[in-house]
Write a protein that holds these residues in place. Structure first.
Motif, PDB file in Angstrom:
ATOM      1  N   VAL A 270      -5.381  25.048  33.629  1.00  0.00           N
ATOM      2  CA  VAL A 270      -4.044  25.565  33.928  1.00  0.00           C
ATOM      3  C   VAL A 270      -2.920  24.684  33.369  1.00  0.00           C
ATOM      4  O   VAL A 270      -1.866  25.184  32.974  1.00  0.00           O
ATOM      5  CB  VAL A 270      -3.887  25.791  35.456  1.00  0.00           C
ATOM      6  CG1 VAL A 270      -3.775  24.465  36.201  1.00  0.00           C
ATOM      7  CG2 VAL A 270      -2.710  26.693  35.750  1.00  0.00           C
TER       8      VAL A 270
ATOM      9  N   THR B  15      -4.719  32.765  37.468  1.00  0.00           N
ATOM     10  CA  THR B  15      -3.457  32.867  38.203  1.00  0.00           C
ATOM     11  C   THR B  15      -3.093  34.349  38.305  1.00  0.00           C
ATOM     12  O   THR B  15      -3.549  35.161  37.508  1.00  0.00           O
ATOM     13  CB  THR B  15      -2.339  32.101  37.489  1.00  0.00           C
ATOM     14  OG1 THR B  15      -2.104  32.688  36.199  1.00  0.00           O
ATOM     15  CG2 THR B  15      -2.726  30.641  37.292  1.00  0.00           C
TER      16      THR B  15
ATOM     17  N   GLY C  82      -3.436  36.006  33.549  1.00  0.00           N
ATOM     18  CA  GLY C  82      -3.614  34.654  34.079  1.00  0.00           C
ATOM     19  C   GLY C  82      -4.911  34.001  33.655  1.00  0.00           C
ATOM     20  O   GLY C  82      -5.157  32.838  33.994  1.00  0.00           O
TER      21      GLY C  82
ATOM     22  N   HIS D 261      -4.510  33.429  47.364  1.00  0.00           N
ATOM     23  CA  HIS D 261      -3.706  32.271  46.974  1.00  0.00           C
ATOM     24  C   HIS D 261      -2.876  31.755  48.153  1.00  0.00           C
ATOM     25  O   HIS D 261      -2.701  32.447  49.165  1.00  0.00           O
ATOM     26  CB  HIS D 261      -2.784  32.633  45.810  1.00  0.00           C
ATOM     27  CG  HIS D 261      -3.509  32.890  44.527  1.00  0.00           C
ATOM     28  ND1 HIS D 261      -4.114  31.887  43.809  1.00  0.00           N
ATOM     29  CD2 HIS D 261      -3.733  34.044  43.834  1.00  0.00           C
ATOM     30  CE1 HIS D 261      -4.674  32.403  42.722  1.00  0.00           C
ATOM     31  NE2 HIS D 261      -4.464  33.704  42.716  1.00  0.00           N
TER      32      HIS D 261
ATOM     33  N   CYS E  31       0.877  31.252  43.271  1.00  0.00           N
ATOM     34  CA  CYS E  31      -0.219  32.171  42.932  1.00  0.00           C
ATOM     35  C   CYS E  31      -1.193  31.505  41.973  1.00  0.00           C
ATOM     36  O   CYS E  31      -1.841  32.168  41.147  1.00  0.00           O
ATOM     37  CB  CYS E  31       0.345  33.464  42.337  1.00  0.00           C
ATOM     38  SG  CYS E  31       1.434  34.357  43.467  1.00  0.00           S
ATOM     39  N   ILE E  32      -1.272  30.173  42.093  1.00  0.00           N
ATOM     40  CA  ILE E  32      -2.212  29.375  41.303  1.00  0.00           C
ATOM     41  C   ILE E  32      -3.290  28.788  42.201  1.00  0.00           C
ATOM     42  O   ILE E  32      -4.483  28.953  41.952  1.00  0.00           O
ATOM     43  CB  ILE E  32      -1.472  28.237  40.563  1.00  0.00           C
ATOM     44  CG1 ILE E  32      -0.463  28.817  39.563  1.00  0.00           C
ATOM     45  CG2 ILE E  32      -2.463  27.307  39.855  1.00  0.00           C
ATOM     46  CD1 ILE E  32       0.404  27.762  38.899  1.00  0.00           C
TER      47      ILE E  32
END
Length: 425
Positions: free
Chosen positions: A251, A312, A343, A379, A405-406
Motif C-alpha cells: 500500500v 483498499t 484498490g 475496515h 478504508c485501508i
C-alpha cells in the motif's frame, strides 16, 4: 485447483468422476514441475486444468449446479498444495465466536480496536471464508504454539502486516498463563514471547522492505518520500536467525503515480533520485528483497512466506453502491463473484508472481487479495485513531475525509489470513 471426491453410482460411470480422474493426473504432473509452494493458486498463475471437471459437474444438473451449493461432505480436507483458496464465499455464522475481542486481548493497537472505539455493528466479526471445494480448518491456538515451540516467527512489513501480527498474537495469547507471556513493543521491532514454549512472535517495521527516508520518521507527503530501491541490508540484518519469515509490502507503494527512487547512499541532501512509475520501482525493490533471500536464507532452516496485497475500498460505485461514501456505511461483504476493485493493482500482482517465480528459495505465497476484496464492511472506517488520538465526533461525521478504508478491524479479516497461514504450517 482442486481434486474433489465425486459420488459414484451403481452400473454407471459419471462424467464428473472421469473428469476428476483427469484432473488428478494433471495435478500430479504440475506438482512435479512446480518449484514454488503456494497456499493457493493466484490470479496471475492459476491452473485451469480442473475447469473441465467443474463444467462436467454443472452439466449433470442441466447447467444449473452452483459451486456454492456443493454439500459439505463432498469437500476435501484442506490441503494447502491443491486448494484454491481464492475461490469461495463469505458465510455468516453467528454461532462461532471469535477467539478474542479488542477488550480481551491486551496487545491490540487502538487503531484497529473498532468495538472499543464505538463501532455499533458487530456482524463483520462473524463472516467465515469458505473455499468452494475444501474445508478450511478453524485456527487452533494449541496447534499454532506447538508449531512454534523453540522457534521465532517474524512478520515484516507495513501497518497491515502489523495488524496480521497482532491478530496472530491475540489468537494464541489467551491460552498462555499470564506469567508465561510478555510483550516488548518497539518503534521498529516488537516481540511477543511465549515463555513456556520458548517461542517468539515478532514484528519488524519496514513498509517498503527496502530502505527509505520514511522508515522511522514517517514523511507524510508521499511526494517527498525517497526509496533506496537497491538497499535492504540495514533492515535485513534484523531478519536473521528466524524460523518463519512472513513479508508484505504494497500500500505504501501506491500512494502516488511516481516513486522517488535512489541508488546508493542518501547524499547531497537526498538529491539525485529518479522518478519511476510505481510498478517499475516496486519491481526493483522486490528484486532487491528476492536477491537477499536467495543469497542469505537457508530453506532448510527458515521458511519464507509472502502475503499478497491487502485491498483498499475507496469507490463504492465499484460494488454498485452509488450513494455510498467510501466504505463508511457498508455492513455486508460484496456478493458478486470475482469482484475486483481499483484498490488492488493487478500490475503489482504480476510483478510479485514474476519475481517470486524466478527465486531459488521456495516462497509460500499467501494469496489473500481476492477473498479480502469482498470485505468492504470490515475496515476500521471512522472507528479508529489518527495522529495517536481517536477521531472526534466532528471527524466521524465526515467519513469522506476521515474514514479509514485501508486497515481492518480486529477481530476481523486478518484472522482469516492467519487461519490460512496456520493451515499451511
Amino acid at each position: 485447483m482442486m481434486i474433489t471426491m465425486m459420488k459414484s453410482y451403481r452400473g454407471k460411470l459419471h462424467l464428473p468422476m472421469l473428469a476428476g480422474v483427469v484432473c488428478a493426473l494433471a495435478f500430479l504432473v504440475l506438482l512435479y514441475n512446480e518449484r514454488i509452494s503456494f497456499l493457493s493458486s493466484t490470479s496471475f498463475m492459476r491452473f485451469n486444468t480442473c475447469a473441465a471437471r467443474r463444467a462436467a459437474r454443472d452439466a449433470t444438473d442441466g447447467g444449473r449446479a452452483k459451486i456454492d451449493d456443493m454439500e459439505e461432505e463432498d469437500k476435501l480436507e484442506y490441503d494447502a498444495d491443491i486448494c484454491d483458496i481464492t475461490e469461495g464465499r463469505w458465510v455468516y455464522n453467528r454461532s462461532i465466536k471469535p477467539l478474542y475481542s479488542d477488550r480481551s486481548c491486551p496487545y491490540l493497537d487502538r487503531q484497529v480496536s473498532c468495538v472499543k472505539n464505538g463501532r455499533p455493528d458487530s456482524d463483520y466479526r462473524y463472516w467465515q471464508w469458505q473455499p468452494d471445494e475444501c474445508s478450511l480448518p478453524r485456527f487452533d491456538p494449541n496447534r499454532a504454539l506447538r508449531k512454534l515451540k523453540g522457534k521465532r516467527m517474524l512478520f515484516v512489513g507495513d501497518s497491515l502486516q502489523r495488524g496480521q501480527w497482532q491478530s496472530f498474537v491475540c489468537l494464541v495469547e489467551s491460552i498462555i498463563p499470564k506469567d508465561q507471556k510478555s510483550m516488548k513493543r518497539g518503534r521498529v521491532h516488537s516481540v511477543f514471547r511465549a515463555k513456556e514454549y520458548n517461542a517468539t512472535i515478532e514484528f519488524y517495521w519496514a513498509p517498503f522492505l527496502v530502505e527509505s527516508n520514511s522508515d522511522i520518521r514517517i514523511v507524510g507527503d508521499p511526494r517527498k518520500r525517497i526509496l533506496k530501491v537497491d538497499s535492504i541490508a540495514k533492515h535485513a540484518k534484523n531478519w536473521l536467525g528466524v524460523d518463519f519469515l512472513l513479508f508484505n509490502t504494497y500500500v505504501w507503494w501506491m500512494s502516488g503515480l511516481k516513486i522517488n527512487s535512489l541508488w546508493g547512499s542518501f547524499a547531497n541532501g537526498e538529491e539525485g533520485y529518479e522518478e519511476l512509475d510505481a510498478p517499475v520501482a516496486y519491481r526493483l525493490g522486490l528484486k532487491t528483497w528476492a536477491n537477499w533471500v536467495d543469497s542469505t536464507i537457508d530453506p532448510n532452516k527458515t521458511r519464507v512466506f509472502f502475503t499478497t496485497m491487502s485491498p483498499t475500498h475507496m469507490r463504492p460505485v465499484e460494488w454498485n453502491n452509488k450513494d455510498g461514501i467510501k466504505c463508511s456505511n457498508e455492513t455486508r461483504p460484496v456478493k458478486k463473484r470475482g469482484h475486483w476493485g481499483s484498490g488492488s493493482d493487478k500490475r503489482i500482482m504480476k510483478v510479485v508472481g514474476e519475481v517470486i517465480g524466478k527465486m531459488k528459495v521456495p516462497i509460500t505465497l499467501l494469496n489473500v487479495t481476492q477473498l479480502s476484496e469482498y470485505r468492504v464492511d470490515a475496515h476500521t472506517k471512522v472507528y479508529t485513531e489518527t495522529g495517536g488520538k481517536l477521531l472526534t465526533d466532528e471527524q466521524k461525521a465526515d467519513p469522506l475525509h476521515h474514514a479509514d478504508c485501508i486497515h481492518w478491524c480486529l477481530p476481523g479479516v486478518p484472522d482469516t489470513w492467519n487461519q490460512i497461514f496456520l493451515a499451511h504450517l
